[in-house]
Motif scaffolding. Structure first.
Motif, short mmCIF file in Angstrom:
data_model
loop_
_atom_site.label_atom_id
_atom_site.label_comp_id
_atom_site.label_asym_id
_atom_site.label_seq_id
_atom_site.Cartn_x
_atom_site.Cartn_y
_atom_site.Cartn_z
N UNK A 67 -38.13 35.58 -17.77
CA UNK A 67 -39.37 34.97 -18.24
C UNK A 67 -40.10 35.85 -19.25
N UNK A 68 -39.60 37.05 -19.49
CA UNK A 68 -40.22 37.95 -20.45
C UNK A 68 -39.12 38.58 -21.30
N UNK A 69 -39.53 39.21 -22.39
CA UNK A 69 -38.57 39.84 -23.30
C UNK A 69 -39.21 41.05 -23.94
N UNK A 70 -38.39 41.90 -24.52
CA UNK A 70 -38.85 43.09 -25.22
C UNK A 70 -38.76 42.82 -26.71
N UNK A 71 -39.88 42.99 -27.41
CA UNK A 71 -39.91 42.69 -28.84
C UNK A 71 -40.55 43.84 -29.60
N UNK A 84 -42.10 29.55 -23.35
CA UNK A 84 -41.95 28.40 -22.44
C UNK A 84 -42.91 28.46 -21.27
N UNK A 85 -43.41 29.65 -20.95
CA UNK A 85 -44.26 29.80 -19.77
C UNK A 85 -45.75 29.83 -20.13
N UNK A 86 -46.07 29.44 -21.35
CA UNK A 86 -47.46 29.47 -21.81
C UNK A 86 -48.41 28.61 -20.96
N UNK A 87 -48.04 27.38 -20.52
CA UNK A 87 -48.99 26.57 -19.74
C UNK A 87 -49.48 27.26 -18.48
N UNK A 88 -48.60 27.95 -17.77
CA UNK A 88 -49.00 28.60 -16.52
C UNK A 88 -49.82 29.87 -16.78
N UNK A 89 -49.50 30.56 -17.86
CA UNK A 89 -50.26 31.76 -18.19
C UNK A 89 -51.66 31.41 -18.68
N UNK A 90 -51.78 30.28 -19.39
CA UNK A 90 -53.10 29.83 -19.82
C UNK A 90 -53.96 29.48 -18.61
N UNK A 91 -53.34 28.86 -17.61
CA UNK A 91 -54.08 28.52 -16.40
C UNK A 91 -54.52 29.78 -15.65
#
Length: 255
Positions: A67-71, A84-91
């Protein structure tokens, strides 16, 4: 103990993105403070080895499809969540006020600076064909561009370039990550022989010196023809705009 796992632990615990040089300093400080021989073994890690370990770590995280990456953004490394996990993190954290989007003239001016930096205000106006005073002020206030020096012409006007925040804003590792725009780079920008204003920061070339000769390659109509500029109102007055320049298969208006 492998170097990549040490870097992973440091980046996971860091409160901000870290550059390779900063990571090397952390390794050196740990070697000085620790009595453990393992830590001392990484006191003088070469930047090439450190970068290779970071790249390998990033590939492994991508292949794991977590669910995470190194950039690496703007030359610094950090762990970020997958989009892809933006909706849950916004909540979780709530909606944050985002800065207003850049206008089309601001984006066009920013693109010219990014690909042709360093540039004076007069050179930017020559390429765009319109006044850019208001747009430049907006980009400066947003921290996307900055003054980087002075041009070697009469009056020594300020030159402008992009900032690390520009790279972060567009998610770029460095300027080499910009999309190819060879045509934009080839548009000639003639340095004026004299300047209208005395104050270098506000120097503007006389209208007769703002000549824009289209690049021979990639111009619609063939190499022997010069495109005609259509007279349009600028956002600040009645100046003429620059001609359309063909970038690849599509014509992109530079104003």
């Amino acid at each position: 103990m492998e170097l990549k796992f040490i870097l992973e632990a440091v980046l996971f615990s860091a409160q901000k993105p870290l550059s390779p040089a900063e990571l090397r300093d952390v390794l050196a400080d740990a070697a000085e403070q620790a009595e453990d021989e393992t830590a001392k073994a990484f006191k003088k890690v070469r930047l090439d080895d450190l970068n290779a370990a970071l790249e390998q770590l990033a590939r492994e995280h991508n292949d794991a499809k977590r669910s995470y990456r190194l950039v690496c953004v703007a030359g610094s490394w950090q762990f970020v969540s997958q989009p892809d996990y933006a909706p849950w993190l916004k909540a979780l954290v709530g909606e944050k006020m985002r800065p207003a989007r850049l206008s089309q003239p601001a984006l066009e001016t920013l693109a010219i600076i990014a690909y042709r930096q360093p540039l004076t205000r007069a050179e930017i106006e020559q390429i765009r064909g319109v006044s850019v005073d208001g747009v430049m002020q907006t980009l400066l206030e947003r921290g996307l561009i900055e003054q980087v020096g002075r041009a070697e012409v009469v009056g020594h006007p300020m030159t402008y370039g992009t900032t690390p925040l520009f790279l972060e804003y567009f998610g770029l590792r460095n300027l080499a990550g910009l999309p190819a725009a060879d045509e934009l780079r080839r548009i000639p920008a003639q340095k004026p022989e004299s300047l209208l204003t005395v104050e270098p920061g506000l120097a503007t070339a006389p209208p007769e010196q703002l000549t824009l000769d289209a690049a021979k390659d990639g111009i619609a109509g063939g190499p022997e023809q010069k495109p005609q500029a259509e007279s349009r109102k600028s956002e600040t007055g009645g100046q003429k705009t620059a001609p359309d320049v063909a970038l690849g298969d599509e014509a992109v208006r530079t104003s």
